[in-house]
Structure formats: C-alpha cells, structure tokens
Design a protein around this motif. Structure first.
Motif, PDB file in Angstrom:
ATOM      1  N   UNK A  77     -14.250  31.555  29.297  1.00  0.00           N
ATOM      2  CA  UNK A  77     -12.807  31.809  28.427  1.00  0.00           C
ATOM      3  C   UNK A  77     -12.806  33.250  27.919  1.00  0.00           C
ATOM      4  N   UNK A  78     -13.801  33.978  27.528  1.00  0.00           N
ATOM      5  CA  UNK A  78     -14.007  35.243  27.240  1.00  0.00           C
ATOM      6  C   UNK A  78     -13.562  36.284  28.450  1.00  0.00           C
ATOM      7  N   UNK A  79     -14.306  35.723  29.545  1.00  0.00           N
ATOM      8  CA  UNK A  79     -14.042  36.953  30.459  1.00  0.00           C
ATOM      9  C   UNK A  79     -12.451  36.816  31.307  1.00  0.00           C
ATOM     10  N   UNK A  80     -12.067  35.538  31.314  1.00  0.00           N
ATOM     11  CA  UNK A  80     -10.826  35.505  31.829  1.00  0.00           C
ATOM     12  C   UNK A  80      -9.690  35.573  30.639  1.00  0.00           C
ATOM     13  N   UNK A 131     -12.114  21.026  30.176  1.00  0.00           N
ATOM     14  CA  UNK A 131     -11.984  21.106  28.935  1.00  0.00           C
ATOM     15  C   UNK A 131     -10.601  21.142  28.410  1.00  0.00           C
ATOM     16  N   UNK A 132     -10.040  20.433  27.295  1.00  0.00           N
ATOM     17  CA  UNK A 132      -8.950  20.967  26.647  1.00  0.00           C
ATOM     18  C   UNK A 132      -9.078  21.452  25.276  1.00  0.00           C
ATOM     19  N   UNK A 133      -8.573  22.706  25.249  1.00  0.00           N
ATOM     20  CA  UNK A 133      -8.782  23.440  23.981  1.00  0.00           C
ATOM     21  C   UNK A 133      -7.541  23.557  23.269  1.00  0.00           C
ATOM     22  N   UNK A 134      -7.555  23.608  21.930  1.00  0.00           N
ATOM     23  CA  UNK A 134      -6.523  24.166  21.142  1.00  0.00           C
ATOM     24  C   UNK A 134      -6.607  25.565  20.753  1.00  0.00           C
ATOM     25  N   UNK A 135      -5.795  26.483  20.962  1.00  0.00           N
ATOM     26  CA  UNK A 135      -5.809  27.893  20.319  1.00  0.00           C
ATOM     27  C   UNK A 135      -5.771  27.757  18.869  1.00  0.00           C
ATOM     28  N   UNK A 136      -6.415  28.242  18.352  1.00  0.00           N
ATOM     29  CA  UNK A 136      -6.654  28.267  16.764  1.00  0.00           C
ATOM     30  C   UNK A 136      -6.126  29.637  16.285  1.00  0.00           C
ATOM     31  N   UNK A 137      -6.188  30.715  17.036  1.00  0.00           N
ATOM     32  CA  UNK A 137      -5.745  31.957  16.611  1.00  0.00           C
ATOM     33  C   UNK A 137      -4.173  32.249  17.110  1.00  0.00           C
ATOM     34  N   UNK A 138      -3.614  33.652  16.871  1.00  0.00           N
ATOM     35  CA  UNK A 138      -2.466  34.019  17.419  1.00  0.00           C
ATOM     36  C   UNK A 138      -2.518  34.258  18.921  1.00  0.00           C
ATOM     37  N   UNK A 183      -1.959  36.812  20.278  1.00  0.00           N
ATOM     38  CA  UNK A 183      -2.303  38.381  20.279  1.00  0.00           C
ATOM     39  C   UNK A 183      -3.701  38.149  20.765  1.00  0.00           C
ATOM     40  N   UNK A 184      -4.737  37.354  20.325  1.00  0.00           N
ATOM     41  CA  UNK A 184      -5.890  37.182  20.568  1.00  0.00           C
ATOM     42  C   UNK A 184      -6.319  37.163  22.199  1.00  0.00           C
ATOM     43  N   UNK A 185      -5.197  36.590  23.141  1.00  0.00           N
ATOM     44  CA  UNK A 185      -5.387  36.314  24.402  1.00  0.00           C
ATOM     45  C   UNK A 185      -5.285  38.042  25.115  1.00  0.00           C
ATOM     46  N   UNK A 186      -6.372  38.218  25.808  1.00  0.00           N
ATOM     47  CA  UNK A 186      -6.543  39.426  26.663  1.00  0.00           C
ATOM     48  C   UNK A 186      -6.875  39.213  28.130  1.00  0.00           C
ATOM     49  N   UNK A 187      -6.040  39.748  28.946  1.00  0.00           N
ATOM     50  CA  UNK A 187      -6.448  39.604  30.610  1.00  0.00           C
ATOM     51  C   UNK A 187      -7.362  40.725  30.889  1.00  0.00           C
ATOM     52  N   UNK A 188      -7.699  41.809  30.191  1.00  0.00           N
ATOM     53  CA  UNK A 188      -8.554  42.799  30.698  1.00  0.00           C
ATOM     54  C   UNK A 188      -9.864  42.902  29.664  1.00  0.00           C
ATOM     55  N   UNK A 189     -10.988  42.314  30.111  1.00  0.00           N
ATOM     56  CA  UNK A 189     -12.247  42.142  29.255  1.00  0.00           C
ATOM     57  C   UNK A 189     -13.498  42.664  30.062  1.00  0.00           C
ATOM     58  N   UNK A 190     -14.521  42.226  29.996  1.00  0.00           N
ATOM     59  CA  UNK A 190     -15.524  42.704  30.325  1.00  0.00           C
ATOM     60  C   UNK A 190     -15.710  43.027  31.868  1.00  0.00           C
ATOM     61  N   UNK A 191     -15.137  42.092  32.851  1.00  0.00           N
ATOM     62  CA  UNK A 191     -15.389  42.335  34.158  1.00  0.00           C
ATOM     63  C   UNK A 191     -13.891  42.868  34.805  1.00  0.00           C
ATOM     64  N   UNK A 192     -13.980  42.657  35.987  1.00  0.00           N
ATOM     65  CA  UNK A 192     -12.572  42.689  36.645  1.00  0.00           C
ATOM     66  C   UNK A 192     -11.397  41.606  36.214  1.00  0.00           C
ATOM     67  N   UNK A 193     -10.468  42.086  36.069  1.00  0.00           N
ATOM     68  CA  UNK A 193      -9.422  40.859  35.625  1.00  0.00           C
ATOM     69  C   UNK A 193      -8.997  40.101  36.764  1.00  0.00           C
ATOM     70  N   UNK A 194      -9.001  38.637  36.176  1.00  0.00           N
ATOM     71  CA  UNK A 194      -8.845  37.498  37.194  1.00  0.00           C
ATOM     72  C   UNK A 194      -7.279  37.487  37.103  1.00  0.00           C
TER      73      UNK A 194
END
Length: 178
Positions: free
Chosen positions: A55-58, A101-108, A110-121
C-alpha cells in the motif's frame, strides 16, 4: 517466493473512498493497463504485513490512512498467459495466489502518492464505481477479480449503506435548520 505448484503469494488491494468508489490505477509502461494495487508477499511477511508495505510502495498510504473492512478467506489464483512466463527462472512462476483486502480510505485524496520508495508502479489513478474494473482489467485477471469482488461485495454494500445513511441524516439535519 514461489510455492510447490508454481504460484507466487500476493496481496490484492481494493481501496474505497467515502463515496464507495474504488481506486483504479494505470500501470507505468503506456499500454493503458489499469488494475488494483497488488504485490508479492515476502518470505518473512504475513498477508497483512505485505498489504501495508505494498500500500505504501504503490500508492503512498500507511496504516493510519486506511481501515480494513474485509479480506478474502482463502487463496484466489490466476495463471499468467504463456507469453508472460519467464521460462529461464527456477522455480517457474505460472501465476499468482492472492489474498484480497477491502480498505476504506480515512485520509484525504491528497495522501495518495504514486512516487514513493521504489520505482513507480502506476502513473495515474482515479475513482471508479465498484464493479467497473471487472470489464476493464486485463483478461487473464478477470476471473480472480470477479471472485475477490464477489466475496468482498457484502462488506462494500454495508459501507455504502452506512455512507447513504450518514448523508441522509446530515441532509435531514440541514432541512430542519440544524
């Protein structure tokens, strides 16, 4: 990590927003291939640990950004098309076995980011209706998506019921001058 049958353990992630829509992401590489976030389970991880790492990487989200609503019970498998098999690898991976897994986003958003630790998926994402991905995902993943989404549909429907109740209560409060 590939099991004796040639399947790589993996997690699939269906992330829903406050309107009950799901996150649909386009893979980097320009083939206009869209999918839910997913990724491999490493040797010393359980599926939930892999879920939060992927979830964090992607999509850049952490445990505090989401709430787990449901998960599939057993492993759901799909086979890779022959053209995608890496015949030189040992052991040969013939497909994925997944826990969804079915997850509910609790944040806004803007918290979603496609560029994180590794190469973007992914290079783009959007919110779509729950069943929309079934007709859009690459054909060899369609059956596993159908099985995962059917199994998680009840939890998603309960979420939508709570959301509509919440919106109608808020609307009623406004109508009464509150």
């Amino acid at each position: 990590m590939i099991d004796a049958d040639g399947f790589r353990p993996n997690v699939g992630i269906i992330l829903t927003n406050r309107q009950g829509q799901v996150l649909w992401a386009r893979r980097v590489g320009g083939q206009d291939a869209w999918q839910f976030p997913q990724g491999g389970i490493q040797e010393n991880e359980d599926p939930e640990q892999a879920l939060f790492r992927e979830l964090h990487e992607e999509v850049g989200l952490t445990r505090k950004d989401v709430k787990i609503l449901a998960r599939t019970r057993g492993w759901l498998r799909y086979r890779l098309p022959r053209r995608l098999l890496r015949h030189g690898s040992n052991p040969l991976c013939i497909g994925q076995k997944q826990k969804w897994f079915l997850l509910q986003l609790e944040s806004d958003d803007e918290a979603i980011s496609l560029v994180n630790d590794g190469p973007a998926e992914f290079d783009h994402w959007r919110w779509v209706s729950y069943w929309y991905p079934l007709d859009q995902v690459v054909s060899f993943k369609r059956d596993v998506y159908r099985r995962a989404m059917k199994e998680l549909a009840m939890a998603h429907a309960e979420l939508e019921t709570r959301l509509s109740r919440h919106h109608s209560q808020r609307g009623a409060g406004h109508a009464m001058g509150g």
